[in-house]
Scaffold this motif. Structure first.
Motif, PDB file in Angstrom:
ATOM      1  N   LYS A  58     142.717   5.563  37.275  1.00 22.03           N
ATOM      2  CA  LYS A  58     142.013   6.270  38.346  1.00 22.03           C
ATOM      3  C   LYS A  58     141.515   7.638  37.888  1.00 22.03           C
ATOM      4  O   LYS A  58     140.431   8.079  38.278  1.00 22.03           O
ATOM      5  CB  LYS A  58     142.941   6.447  39.555  1.00 22.03           C
ATOM      6  N   ILE A  59     142.324   8.330  37.086  1.00 19.81           N
ATOM      7  CA  ILE A  59     141.994   9.671  36.642  1.00 19.81           C
ATOM      8  C   ILE A  59     142.072   9.754  35.119  1.00 19.81           C
ATOM      9  O   ILE A  59     142.706   8.912  34.485  1.00 19.81           O
ATOM     10  CB  ILE A  59     142.924  10.729  37.287  1.00 19.81           C
ATOM     11  N   ASN A  60     141.419  10.756  34.571  1.00 20.69           N
ATOM     12  CA  ASN A  60     141.328  10.918  33.120  1.00 20.69           C
ATOM     13  C   ASN A  60     142.713  11.063  32.478  1.00 20.69           C
ATOM     14  O   ASN A  60     143.460  11.978  32.795  1.00 20.69           O
ATOM     15  CB  ASN A  60     140.473  12.159  32.827  1.00 20.69           C
ATOM     16  N   LYS A  61     143.043  10.141  31.567  1.00 21.61           N
ATOM     17  CA  LYS A  61     144.380  10.120  30.964  1.00 21.61           C
ATOM     18  C   LYS A  61     144.656  11.357  30.116  1.00 21.61           C
ATOM     19  O   LYS A  61     145.759  11.918  30.157  1.00 21.61           O
ATOM     20  CB  LYS A  61     144.550   8.859  30.120  1.00 21.61           C
ATOM     21  N   ASN A  62     143.675  11.775  29.320  1.00 27.32           N
ATOM     22  CA  ASN A  62     143.888  12.922  28.431  1.00 27.32           C
ATOM     23  C   ASN A  62     144.073  14.218  29.207  1.00 27.32           C
ATOM     24  O   ASN A  62     144.955  15.026  28.891  1.00 27.32           O
ATOM     25  CB  ASN A  62     142.714  13.058  27.459  1.00 27.32           C
ATOM     26  N   PHE A  63     143.242  14.424  30.222  1.00 31.77           N
ATOM     27  CA  PHE A  63     143.366  15.629  31.033  1.00 31.77           C
ATOM     28  C   PHE A  63     144.676  15.616  31.822  1.00 31.77           C
ATOM     29  O   PHE A  63     145.332  16.647  31.982  1.00 31.77           O
ATOM     30  CB  PHE A  63     142.190  15.754  32.003  1.00 31.77           C
ATOM     31  N   THR A  64     145.046  14.446  32.305  1.00 28.37           N
ATOM     32  CA  THR A  64     146.291  14.329  33.065  1.00 28.37           C
ATOM     33  C   THR A  64     147.491  14.660  32.184  1.00 28.37           C
ATOM     34  O   THR A  64     148.405  15.381  32.600  1.00 28.37           O
ATOM     35  CB  THR A  64     146.458  12.900  33.630  1.00 28.37           C
ATOM     36  N   LYS A  65     147.500  14.148  30.967  1.00 28.86           N
ATOM     37  CA  LYS A  65     148.610  14.418  30.042  1.00 28.86           C
ATOM     38  C   LYS A  65     148.709  15.916  29.745  1.00 28.86           C
ATOM     39  O   LYS A  65     149.815  16.479  29.736  1.00 28.86           O
ATOM     40  CB  LYS A  65     148.428  13.633  28.746  1.00 28.86           C
ATOM     41  N   ALA A  66     147.580  16.556  29.508  1.00 28.96           N
ATOM     42  CA  ALA A  66     147.584  17.997  29.236  1.00 28.96           C
ATOM     43  C   ALA A  66     148.127  18.775  30.430  1.00 28.96           C
ATOM     44  O   ALA A  66     148.897  19.730  30.264  1.00 28.96           O
ATOM     45  CB  ALA A  66     146.172  18.460  28.891  1.00 28.96           C
ATOM     46  N   PHE A  67     147.748  18.362  31.615  1.00 24.73           N
ATOM     47  CA  PHE A  67     148.213  19.026  32.835  1.00 24.73           C
ATOM     48  C   PHE A  67     149.722  18.878  32.996  1.00 24.73           C
ATOM     49  O   PHE A  67     150.455  19.848  33.183  1.00 24.73           O
ATOM     50  CB  PHE A  67     147.484  18.427  34.045  1.00 24.73           C
ATOM     51  N   ILE A  68     150.191  17.648  32.872  1.00 26.84           N
ATOM     52  CA  ILE A  68     151.605  17.351  33.100  1.00 26.84           C
ATOM     53  C   ILE A  68     152.505  17.935  32.016  1.00 26.84           C
ATOM     54  O   ILE A  68     153.583  18.471  32.304  1.00 26.84           O
ATOM     55  CB  ILE A  68     151.809  15.821  33.199  1.00 26.84           C
ATOM     56  N   ASP A  69     152.062  17.850  30.770  1.00 25.35           N
ATOM     57  CA  ASP A  69     152.901  18.303  29.658  1.00 25.35           C
ATOM     58  C   ASP A  69     153.194  19.792  29.705  1.00 25.35           C
ATOM     59  O   ASP A  69     154.146  20.262  29.050  1.00 25.35           O
ATOM     60  CB  ASP A  69     152.221  17.979  28.319  1.00 25.35           C
ATOM     61  N   ASN A  70     152.409  20.539  30.455  1.00 25.83           N
ATOM     62  CA  ASN A  70     152.596  21.988  30.489  1.00 25.83           C
ATOM     63  C   ASN A  70     153.144  22.499  31.819  1.00 25.83           C
ATOM     64  O   ASN A  70     153.163  23.712  32.055  1.00 25.83           O
ATOM     65  CB  ASN A  70     151.268  22.671  30.164  1.00 25.83           C
ATOM     66  N   ILE A  71     153.593  21.592  32.666  1.00 27.48           N
ATOM     67  CA  ILE A  71     154.232  22.000  33.919  1.00 27.48           C
ATOM     68  C   ILE A  71     155.726  22.183  33.680  1.00 27.48           C
ATOM     69  O   ILE A  71     156.374  21.320  33.093  1.00 27.48           O
ATOM     70  CB  ILE A  71     154.013  20.938  35.033  1.00 27.48           C
TER      71      ILE A  71
ATOM     72  N   ARG B 278     143.988  27.173  45.426  1.00 24.79           N
ATOM     73  CA  ARG B 278     145.033  26.647  44.543  1.00 24.79           C
ATOM     74  C   ARG B 278     144.470  25.612  43.569  1.00 24.79           C
ATOM     75  O   ARG B 278     144.877  25.553  42.401  1.00 24.79           O
ATOM     76  CB  ARG B 278     146.181  26.077  45.372  1.00 24.79           C
ATOM     77  N   VAL B 279     143.524  24.808  44.030  1.00 24.10           N
ATOM     78  CA  VAL B 279     142.865  23.861  43.132  1.00 24.10           C
ATOM     79  C   VAL B 279     142.143  24.616  42.015  1.00 24.10           C
ATOM     80  O   VAL B 279     142.200  24.230  40.839  1.00 24.10           O
ATOM     81  CB  VAL B 279     141.880  22.959  43.905  1.00 24.10           C
ATOM     82  N   ALA B 280     141.483  25.698  42.371  1.00 17.77           N
ATOM     83  CA  ALA B 280     140.787  26.505  41.359  1.00 17.77           C
ATOM     84  C   ALA B 280     141.773  27.122  40.365  1.00 17.77           C
ATOM     85  O   ALA B 280     141.488  27.216  39.166  1.00 17.77           O
ATOM     86  CB  ALA B 280     139.963  27.598  42.041  1.00 17.77           C
TER      87      ALA B 280
ATOM     88  N   TYR C 147     143.948  26.931  34.872  1.00 18.81           N
ATOM     89  CA  TYR C 147     145.119  26.705  34.015  1.00 18.81           C
ATOM     90  C   TYR C 147     144.870  25.556  33.044  1.00 18.81           C
ATOM     91  O   TYR C 147     145.109  25.664  31.837  1.00 18.81           O
ATOM     92  CB  TYR C 147     146.329  26.436  34.910  1.00 18.81           C
ATOM     93  N   LEU C 148     144.361  24.433  33.559  1.00 18.71           N
ATOM     94  CA  LEU C 148     144.114  23.269  32.703  1.00 18.71           C
ATOM     95  C   LEU C 148     143.005  23.564  31.702  1.00 18.71           C
ATOM     96  O   LEU C 148     143.086  23.151  30.530  1.00 18.71           O
ATOM     97  CB  LEU C 148     143.757  22.055  33.567  1.00 18.71           C
TER      98      LEU C 148
ATOM     99  N   ILE D 159     141.906  15.858  39.313  1.00 17.16           N
ATOM    100  CA  ILE D 159     143.340  15.906  39.012  1.00 17.16           C
ATOM    101  C   ILE D 159     144.011  17.053  39.761  1.00 17.16           C
ATOM    102  O   ILE D 159     145.074  16.874  40.384  1.00 17.16           O
ATOM    103  CB  ILE D 159     143.554  16.064  37.488  1.00 17.16           C
ATOM    104  N   CYS D 160     143.389  18.213  39.728  1.00 17.74           N
ATOM    105  CA  CYS D 160     143.965  19.388  40.392  1.00 17.74           C
ATOM    106  C   CYS D 160     143.961  19.227  41.904  1.00 17.74           C
ATOM    107  O   CYS D 160     144.913  19.629  42.587  1.00 17.74           O
ATOM    108  CB  CYS D 160     143.176  20.641  39.990  1.00 17.74           C
ATOM    109  N   ASP D 161     142.910  18.632  42.432  1.00 20.20           N
ATOM    110  CA  ASP D 161     142.786  18.378  43.863  1.00 20.20           C
ATOM    111  C   ASP D 161     143.880  17.421  44.337  1.00 20.20           C
ATOM    112  O   ASP D 161     144.563  17.665  45.338  1.00 20.20           O
ATOM    113  CB  ASP D 161     141.401  17.794  44.136  1.00 20.20           C
ATOM    114  N   VAL D 162     144.066  16.339  43.603  1.00 21.31           N
ATOM    115  CA  VAL D 162     145.082  15.350  43.952  1.00 21.31           C
ATOM    116  C   VAL D 162     146.477  15.975  43.923  1.00 21.31           C
ATOM    117  O   VAL D 162     147.268  15.799  44.859  1.00 21.31           O
ATOM    118  CB  VAL D 162     145.025  14.144  42.986  1.00 21.31           C
TER     119      VAL D 162
END
Length: 222
Positions: free
Chosen positions: A206-219, A61-63, A68-69, A172-175
């Protein structure tokens, strides 16, 4: 081991409300390519499945989240394959953690916590002991997926400037996967709770802000 995406979606206990990205957000045949062409990776995943089905399911699932990201970030497909490989084996070091500790139902004491925190290093040991040659990208993902951008992670306490971008994606995906999935030590949590936790970590560097935003914005949160 051959896994197509429809099989991949069914990994784990899908009766839970586990978020699954739309199939058009996953690069075509990405997982078929990874698992059919890399025999050493297939063996590693089989070893993991036989030792800990929960860790095996988590890794898939992490993969999936990482692919996806990567697609959202427009990462080149050849590099996505390396990212997916690293995400699949990010917890391979748990093969060298005792079964009792891995499945301990309770809060770790300091000794247990220190032992479990060795698994990124054990992952590199696994590659060396089995004479598996991996790219620097996969090596970094395995070694760095518990490092935090502010230097408070483990095993080395690295800061963001020293972290591979792909290891930051996998973190990010692991968390998110670990936080939202049902575990021995905590119940299933909602997608909204998972997003809130990522935001908390991001706001605290703690985690990369740009990658986190991209992940969250598309959920899609229903």
């Amino acid at each position: 081991m051959e896994v197509n995406f429809l099989q991949f979606q069914k990994v784990g206990n899908m009766e839970e409300n586990i978020w699954i990205p739309a199939t058009d957000r996953i690069p075509d045949d990405c997982f078929d390519t990874v698992l059919s062409e890399d025999k050493s990776l297939s063996k590693a995943m089989n070893d993991l499945k036989n030792y800990s089905a929960e860790t095996y399911d988590h890794s898939f699932r992490v993969a999936m989240y990482a692919a996806y990201l990567a697609n959202i970030l427009s990462i080149d497909r050849l590099m996505v394959v390396e990212l997916v490989k690293g995400a699949l084996v990010h917890d391979i070091g748990k093969l060298k953690v005792s079964y009792d500790l891995l499945n301990y139902n309770g809060k770790y004491n300091s000794e247990q916590r220190n032992k479990i925190r060795q698994h990124p290093l054990y992952g590199i040991d696994y590659f060396n002991e089995n004479e598996i040659k991996v790219s620097s990208c996969i090596h970094d993902i395995v070694l760095q997926h518990h490092e935090y951008c502010d230097g408070t992670g483990y095993p080395y306490g690295l800061c963001m400037k020293d972290l591979n971008d792909f290891s930051q994606i996998v973190t990010i995906c692991d968390v998110f996967e670990a936080y939202t999935s049902k575990r021995i030590y905590h119940p299933h949590r909602s997608i909204t709770e998972g997003v809130d936790y990522l935001l908390y970590l991001s706001c605290n560097d703690k985690i990369n802000k740009n990658f986190t935003k991209a992940f969250i914005d598309n959920i899609d949160i229903e």
